[in-house]
Write a protein that holds these residues in place. Structure first.
Motif, PDB file in Angstrom:
ATOM      1  N   PHE A 196       3.778  -1.698   3.673  1.00 26.79           N
ATOM      2  CA  PHE A 196       2.955   0.475   3.326  1.00 26.79           C
ATOM      3  C   PHE A 196       4.804   0.741   2.488  1.00 26.79           C
ATOM      4  CE2 PHE A 196      -0.082  -1.475   5.860  1.00 26.79           C
ATOM      5  CZ  PHE A 196      -0.707  -0.903   5.970  1.00 26.79           C
ATOM      6  N   ALA A 246      -6.338   2.946   9.313  1.00 24.40           N
ATOM      7  CA  ALA A 246      -5.118   1.690   8.915  1.00 24.40           C
ATOM      8  C   ALA A 246      -5.997   0.740  10.535  1.00 24.40           C
ATOM      9  CB  ALA A 246      -3.492   2.396   9.695  1.00 24.40           C
ATOM     10  N   LEU A 253       0.687   5.218   0.513  1.00 24.73           N
ATOM     11  CA  LEU A 253      -0.421   5.837   0.450  1.00 24.73           C
ATOM     12  C   LEU A 253       0.622   7.679   0.443  1.00 24.73           C
ATOM     13  CD1 LEU A 253      -2.801   6.758   3.068  1.00 24.73           C
ATOM     14  CD2 LEU A 253      -0.863   7.607   4.788  1.00 24.73           C
ATOM     15  N   ILE A 273      -0.224   5.101  10.910  1.00 24.34           N
ATOM     16  CA  ILE A 273      -0.038   2.500  10.127  1.00 24.34           C
ATOM     17  C   ILE A 273       0.274   1.927  11.366  1.00 24.34           C
ATOM     18  CG2 ILE A 273       0.269   1.692   8.381  1.00 24.34           C
ATOM     19  CD1 ILE A 273       0.083   3.886   6.782  1.00 24.34           C
ATOM     20  N   SER A 299       2.804   9.634   9.152  1.00 24.90           N
ATOM     21  CA  SER A 299       2.272   8.206   8.682  1.00 24.90           C
ATOM     22  C   SER A 299       2.792   6.846   8.659  1.00 24.90           C
ATOM     23  CB  SER A 299       1.423   8.665   6.784  1.00 24.90           C
ATOM     24  OG  SER A 299       3.673   8.166   5.627  1.00 24.90           O
ATOM     25  N   TRP A 300       3.844   6.803   8.557  1.00 20.52           N
ATOM     26  CA  TRP A 300       4.544   5.739   9.596  1.00 20.52           C
ATOM     27  C   TRP A 300       3.715   5.625  10.589  1.00 20.52           C
ATOM     28  CZ3 TRP A 300       7.300   4.334  13.966  1.00 20.52           C
ATOM     29  CH2 TRP A 300       8.122   2.767  13.813  1.00 20.52           C
ATOM     30  N   CYS A 341       5.562   4.840   3.383  1.00 14.53           N
ATOM     31  CA  CYS A 341       5.138   6.078   3.938  1.00 14.53           C
ATOM     32  C   CYS A 341       5.981   7.221   3.636  1.00 14.53           C
ATOM     33  CB  CYS A 341       4.929   5.781   5.063  1.00 14.53           C
ATOM     34  SG  CYS A 341       4.471   4.728   6.042  1.00 14.53           S
ATOM     35  N   PRO A 387      -3.264  -4.625   3.461  1.00 12.87           N
ATOM     36  CA  PRO A 387      -1.417  -4.777   2.580  1.00 12.87           C
ATOM     37  C   PRO A 387      -0.849  -4.957   3.896  1.00 12.87           C
ATOM     38  CG  PRO A 387      -3.131  -2.362   2.638  1.00 12.87           C
ATOM     39  CD  PRO A 387      -3.790  -3.535   3.311  1.00 12.87           C
ATOM     40  N   ALA A 433       7.167  -2.121   7.092  1.00 16.84           N
ATOM     41  CA  ALA A 433       6.604  -0.177   5.616  1.00 16.84           C
ATOM     42  C   ALA A 433       8.884   0.245   6.097  1.00 16.84           C
ATOM     43  CB  ALA A 433       6.255   0.437   6.736  1.00 16.84           C
ATOM     44  N   TYR A 462      -2.349  -0.353  13.059  1.00 13.32           N
ATOM     45  CA  TYR A 462      -1.908  -1.763  12.970  1.00 13.32           C
ATOM     46  C   TYR A 462      -2.206  -2.475  14.280  1.00 13.32           C
ATOM     47  CZ  TYR A 462      -1.949  -3.295   7.803  1.00 13.32           C
ATOM     48  OH  TYR A 462      -2.721  -3.829   6.876  1.00 13.32           O
ATOM     49  N   CYS A 519       1.044  -0.811  -0.323  1.00 11.91           N
ATOM     50  CA  CYS A 519       0.126   0.171   0.432  1.00 11.91           C
ATOM     51  C   CYS A 519       1.464   1.118   0.081  1.00 11.91           C
ATOM     52  CB  CYS A 519      -1.365   0.274   1.312  1.00 11.91           C
ATOM     53  SG  CYS A 519      -1.355   1.288   1.388  1.00 11.91           S
TER      54      CYS A 519
END
Length: 343
Positions: free
Chosen positions: A259, A246, A200, A270, A266-267, A261, A256, A285, A274, A198
């Motif tokens: 990721f 997420a 973003l 997400i 965003s890291w 990022c 996903p 990621a 999770y 995924c």
């Protein structure tokens, strides 16, 4: 006239402001020679230029900007239009450090104009150009056919932007190679066994969205890995919204397992989503990082570094060159990603 108890105390003026004449008297040079030395005129001996500059520094001499503007037509001001970069932690600070470094010793003053609305990007640009409030402009977050770039090219006003456009007429820019970043990130995730990646991405209005997508799709064509680009959230979405998204998808059948990022925020969002869904062990990621904070949070974080401080220096250098030599081809620099994978 006040008398007796009503007499007003005399006001003492401060020390006189150092002028070119002050430096001339201290150095034994003519005022014209001092002026040319401070302007770094190559016809003045280097030793003389250094001596004059040192005297100016010691006495705190500052040029009269109003007088210089009348004499040369220049404001000696560079204006940075600073848009929010909440996704990239420390973006503004790093950019300013690099930019002020590039301007140090040039006589230029940096003015920062904050701009926090997406509705109309032109008003601050028009105001600065119309009123000649600066000699050059720097701005960020470019669009494919950016109105600011079009306007400034039409006006013949010096500028450099952080990010590219799709105009056929070349213009000055500094940009990070986001296509190379996304390609390397996807390749790393595939090598780690990820089967559905995924990415973003930023809003469609920004040019670097398509560069990130190009890199991802190149990796998809080469590896055959499944991919997903969400419509519900972008890199500009608030962290709590990204985290909620997420958490919602973490337990779906086609969630996903890798990721890409575009920044630290965003890291973090997400990963937290999770974990909240009980799927923290499945979170893998690769993030773009400028601050190094992810390595402090998780020593095993997979990051690719973007040097924003260097970008600031390049933006300053390119703009100074553009102001001094407008007849030359516009300077353009594409910064390579710095991969910092664990092995």
């Amino acid at each position: 006239m006040p008398t007796g108890d009503h007499e007003q105390p005399s006001v003492r003026s401060g020390p006189p402001r150092p002028t070119l004449k002050t430096i001339a008297e201290m150095s034994g040079l003519a005022v014209a020679t001092v002026s040319r030395a401070l302007a770094d005129d190559p016809k003045i001996a280097e030793a003389t230029r250094k001596r004059v500059a040192e005297i100016a520094r010691l006495i705190g001499y500052e040029p009269d900007r109003a007088a210089r503007r009348l004499r040369t037509g220049r404001t000696m001001v560079i204006n940075l239009i600073l848009d929010p970069h909440f996704e990239v932690l420390g973006f503004g600070n790093a950019l300013l450090v690099g930019l002020t470094g590039a301007l140090e010793g040039t006589g230029y003053n940096l003015v920062v104009t904050p701009h926090f609305t997406e509705e109309d990007v032109l008003p601050p640009i028009r105001r600065i150009v119309t009123n000649r409030q600066a000699d050059g402009l720097i701005f960020t977050r470019t669009a494919p056919f950016d109105e600011r770039v079009r306007f400034l090219m039409e006006q013949g006003f010096p500028f450099v932007c952080h990010g590219r456009t799709e105009f056929t007429e070349p213009h000055p820019w500094v940009d990070h190679d986001n296509e190379a970043f996304a390609y390397a990130a996807a390749g790393r995730l595939v090598a780690q066994g990820c089967q559905r990646i995924c990415a973003l991405l930023p809003p469609e209005s920004l040019t670097f969205r398509q560069h990130l997508r190009y890199g991802l799709m190149r990796a998809v064509r080469e590896t055959g890995v499944e991919f997903h680009i969400p419509d519900e959230v972008t890199l500009d979405s608030p962290m709590d919204r990204i985290q909620a998204w997420a958490q919602a998808i973490a337990t779906t059948p086609d969630s996903p397992d890798g990721f890409i990022c575009g920044g630290e925020a965003s890291w973090l969002a997400i990963r937290n989503g999770y974990r909240a869904a009980g799927q923290g062990a499945r979170f893998r990621a690769v993030a773009k990082s400028i601050s190094g904070i992810l390595s402090q949070i998780d020593a095993g974080a997979e990051v690719i570094h973007e040097d924003i401080e260097e970008a600031g220096r390049l933006l300053g250098d390119h703009l100074l060159r553009r102001i001094a030599e407008p007849h030359l081809p516009p300077p353009q620099t594409l910064q390579a990603p710095v991969i910092q994978f664990r092995d």
